[in-house]
Design a protein around this motif. Structure first.
Motif, mmCIF file in Angstrom:
data_model
loop_
_atom_site.group_PDB
_atom_site.id
_atom_site.type_symbol
_atom_site.label_atom_id
_atom_site.label_comp_id
_atom_site.label_asym_id
_atom_site.label_seq_id
_atom_site.Cartn_x
_atom_site.Cartn_y
_atom_site.Cartn_z
ATOM 1 N N THR A 30 0.836 -1.196 0.000
ATOM 2 C CA THR A 30 0.000 0.000 0.000
ATOM 3 C C THR A 30 0.873 1.250 0.000
ATOM 4 O OG1 THR A 30 -1.714 -1.173 1.242
ATOM 5 C CG2 THR A 30 -1.833 1.236 1.236
ATOM 6 N N GLN A 31 0.493 2.216 -0.834
ATOM 7 C CA GLN A 31 1.178 3.508 -0.833
ATOM 8 C C GLN A 31 0.445 4.454 0.106
ATOM 9 O OE1 GLN A 31 0.912 6.578 -4.057
ATOM 10 N NE2 GLN A 31 3.082 6.089 -4.347
ATOM 11 N N VAL A 32 1.197 5.096 0.987
ATOM 12 C CA VAL A 32 0.627 5.987 2.002
ATOM 13 C C VAL A 32 1.204 7.389 1.813
ATOM 14 C CG1 VAL A 32 0.416 6.443 4.472
ATOM 15 C CG2 VAL A 32 0.332 4.082 3.617
ATOM 16 N N LEU A 179 -5.818 -1.354 4.329
ATOM 17 C CA LEU A 179 -5.736 0.084 4.111
ATOM 18 C C LEU A 179 -5.634 0.830 5.442
ATOM 19 C CD1 LEU A 179 -8.462 0.484 1.326
ATOM 20 C CD2 LEU A 179 -5.994 0.782 1.022
ATOM 21 N N ALA A 180 -6.477 0.440 6.405
ATOM 22 C CA ALA A 180 -6.487 1.128 7.703
ATOM 23 C C ALA A 180 -5.176 0.941 8.444
ATOM 24 C CB ALA A 180 -7.662 0.616 8.546
ATOM 25 N N ARG A 181 -4.656 -0.294 8.457
ATOM 26 C CA ARG A 181 -3.399 -0.545 9.145
ATOM 27 C C ARG A 181 -2.258 0.221 8.477
ATOM 28 N NH1 ARG A 181 -1.688 -4.713 12.476
ATOM 29 N NH2 ARG A 181 -3.783 -4.434 13.348
ATOM 30 N N SER A 182 -2.258 0.254 7.156
ATOM 31 C CA SER A 182 -1.200 0.965 6.433
ATOM 32 C C SER A 182 -1.288 2.465 6.656
ATOM 33 C CB SER A 182 -1.302 0.660 4.935
ATOM 34 O OG SER A 182 -1.146 -0.714 4.676
ATOM 35 N N ALA A 183 -2.502 3.015 6.629
ATOM 36 C CA ALA A 183 -2.682 4.457 6.771
ATOM 37 C C ALA A 183 -2.160 4.964 8.107
ATOM 38 C CB ALA A 183 -4.153 4.820 6.607
#
Length: 233
Positions: A30-32, A179-183
């Motif tokens: 994932t890109q953040v 997504l949530a963990r990465s963000a």
């Protein structure tokens, strides 16, 4: 063709190759991107989710808020009633589908019979004939989650982070835990930071820096806390 269109084409081609190799994929990448004015001076991080009027009875949003709440708890955030909250947290999310076409090699061997292998057949199972290429189309999906944190009293935006990943998964629900963990990984990030977070697919394996374990993509349950809450920064 402008730069944005060219960049998008390159990204979709890369995604298509990722889909082709999905059988060997062990990570969700994932890109953040984060923009921050976080002061790090708060002793307690109380918050409440905020919604637009047309989202008040949105069950999908409720499910995503629970997933994000679990991640916020890892960073010493505590959910309270709106009137008691220091921060307001607002979510934005979406999914977009695209079709990408990739040229794949097709080999043709006009010689019937068994393949004996080297050294009997120096050309291998396909003989000396070059491959031909056939265009194959694949669906790819872009998953997006945005988390915006503002001060309730002043309305000042203090943190705005976006997480985006690509793949063959057509369900945003299944992608949301990643997504949530990465963000919120390494919260709070510095202003203008762009980085990549790799999360192991499924529950096996240890976690290195920027790597955490979540349930398999096939499950829609919210992730359990992987570490103790961090001290406020």
């Amino acid at each position: 063709m402008n730069i944005d269109q060219w960049t998008r084409r390159i990204a979709l081609t890369f995604v298509a190759l990722t889909v082709l190799l999905s059988g060997c994929t062990t990570y969700v990448t994932t890109q953040v991107t984060a923009f921050s004015a976080w002061s790090g001076s708060d002793a307690t991080r109380t918050y409440a989710f905020t919604r637009h009027d047309d989202q008040q009875n949105n069950l999908e949003l409720s499910a995503y808020e629970r997933i994000v709440a679990n991640e916020l708890a890892l960073h010493a955030f505590r959910e309270v009633e709106r009137e008691q909250a220091r921060y307001l947290v607002e979510l934005a999310y979406g999914i977009r589908s695209d079709i990408v076409t990739v040229a794949e090699p097709v080999y043709y061997n006009p010689w019937p019979g068994p393949y004996w292998g080297r050294p009997f057949d120096p050309w291998g199972p396909w003989g000396p004939f070059p491959a031909t290429y056939v265009n194959q189309s694949y669906p790819v999906f872009t998953h997006l989650l945005g988390i915006r944190i503002t001060e309730r009293a002043s309305g000042k935006e203090v943190y705005n982070v976006t997480a985006r990943n690509f793949g063959g998964e057509s369900s945003l629900v299944r992608a949301m835990p990643y997504l949530a963990r990465s963000a919120l990984s390494d919260f709070p990030l510095a202003n203008g930071v762009v980085h990549t977070v790799k999360i192991p697919l499924g529950t096996g394996g240890g976690a290195a820096a920027n790597e955490v374990s979540l349930p398999a993509v096939g499950g829609a349950s919210a992730p359990a806390a992987a570490t103790a809450p961090k001290a406020p920064q």
